[in-house]
Design a protein around this motif. Sequence first.
Motif, short mmCIF file in Angstrom:
data_model
loop_
_atom_site.label_atom_id
_atom_site.label_comp_id
_atom_site.label_asym_id
_atom_site.label_seq_id
_atom_site.Cartn_x
_atom_site.Cartn_y
_atom_site.Cartn_z
N HIS A 1 0.80 -1.22 0.00
CA HIS A 1 0.00 0.00 0.00
C HIS A 1 0.84 1.28 0.00
CE1 HIS A 1 -3.87 -1.85 0.13
NE2 HIS A 1 -3.58 -2.54 1.21
N SER A 2 2.01 1.24 0.61
CA SER A 2 2.77 2.48 0.76
C SER A 2 3.96 2.61 -0.19
CB SER A 2 3.27 2.60 2.20
OG SER A 2 4.15 1.53 2.49
N THR A 3 4.21 1.61 -1.02
CA THR A 3 5.40 1.68 -1.88
C THR A 3 5.19 2.61 -3.07
OG1 THR A 3 7.01 0.39 -3.11
CG2 THR A 3 4.74 -0.34 -3.27
N PRO A 4 6.20 3.44 -3.37
CA PRO A 4 6.12 4.28 -4.56
C PRO A 4 6.57 3.54 -5.83
CG PRO A 4 8.06 4.83 -3.31
CD PRO A 4 7.33 3.78 -2.52
N LEU A 5 7.03 2.29 -5.69
CA LEU A 5 7.55 1.54 -6.83
C LEU A 5 6.44 1.10 -7.80
CD1 LEU A 5 10.05 -0.84 -4.99
CD2 LEU A 5 10.62 1.13 -6.40
N LEU A 6 5.20 0.98 -7.30
CA LEU A 6 4.13 0.41 -8.12
C LEU A 6 3.09 1.44 -8.53
CD1 LEU A 6 3.39 -2.79 -5.99
CD2 LEU A 6 4.87 -2.60 -7.97
N PRO A 7 2.69 1.44 -9.80
CA PRO A 7 1.55 2.25 -10.21
C PRO A 7 0.27 1.69 -9.57
CG PRO A 7 2.79 1.46 -12.12
CD PRO A 7 3.35 0.79 -10.92
N GLU A 8 -0.76 2.48 -9.51
CA GLU A 8 -1.99 2.08 -8.80
C GLU A 8 -2.65 0.84 -9.40
OE1 GLU A 8 -4.39 1.82 -5.81
OE2 GLU A 8 -2.82 3.34 -5.88
N ASP A 9 -2.70 0.74 -10.73
CA ASP A 9 -3.34 -0.43 -11.33
C ASP A 9 -2.56 -1.71 -11.06
OD1 ASP A 9 -1.32 0.60 -12.94
OD2 ASP A 9 -2.16 -0.29 -14.77
N VAL A 10 -1.25 -1.62 -11.05
CA VAL A 10 -0.41 -2.79 -10.74
C VAL A 10 -0.60 -3.18 -9.27
CG1 VAL A 10 1.96 -3.64 -10.58
CG2 VAL A 10 1.28 -2.20 -12.50
N ARG A 11 -0.69 -2.18 -8.41
CA ARG A 11 -0.91 -2.43 -6.98
C ARG A 11 -2.20 -3.23 -6.77
NH1 ARG A 11 1.32 1.22 -3.46
NH2 ARG A 11 1.29 2.74 -5.15
N ARG A 12 -3.28 -2.81 -7.45
CA ARG A 12 -4.57 -3.52 -7.30
C ARG A 12 -4.48 -4.96 -7.78
NH1 ARG A 12 -6.77 1.23 -9.29
NH2 ARG A 12 -7.02 0.27 -11.34
N ARG A 13 -3.83 -5.16 -8.95
CA ARG A 13 -3.70 -6.53 -9.47
C ARG A 13 -2.81 -7.39 -8.58
NH1 ARG A 13 -3.78 -3.73 -14.54
NH2 ARG A 13 -1.52 -3.67 -14.64
#
Length: 143
Positions: A46-58
């Motif tokens: 949830h807090s990482t800046p490494l991932l875009p939001e859509d990748v985070r959800r998947r």
Amino acid sequence: MPPFPISPDQLERSPDVEMEFLRSSGPGGQNVNKVSTAVRLRFAVHSTPLLPEDVRRRLILRAGRRMTDEGELIIEARRHRTQERNRTDALLRLAELIAESWHPPRPRRPTKPTLAARQRRLDRKKRRKSVKHTRKTVDEEKG
């Protein structure tokens, strides 16, 4: 494009990844009760800046039960006898999970059964009907 959008080396240097070492069950000989070779990797999704939001959800969907209520992804590696190999294994598994989540899934294109498939289905139903019909008991004449 490299095989991993985020390499295991980048993940290892990230402040969002924590590794904890614990004693592993399984092979290890005399060291099994003395050396902490298993690795528990925690990744703050949830807090990482490494991932875009859509990748985070998947990634959250793909992780399933490995996600905690606090939004951490937990990966345990205990396949190998050495701490270093388990650590590499955990980082590789995390990188693979992220790589799988990086690309959106292809949308399903609805298809219809072919004419031949529909005909086969109806033929099977007719055969089954006749089998059941021949099993019916014949009422005896009442005298």
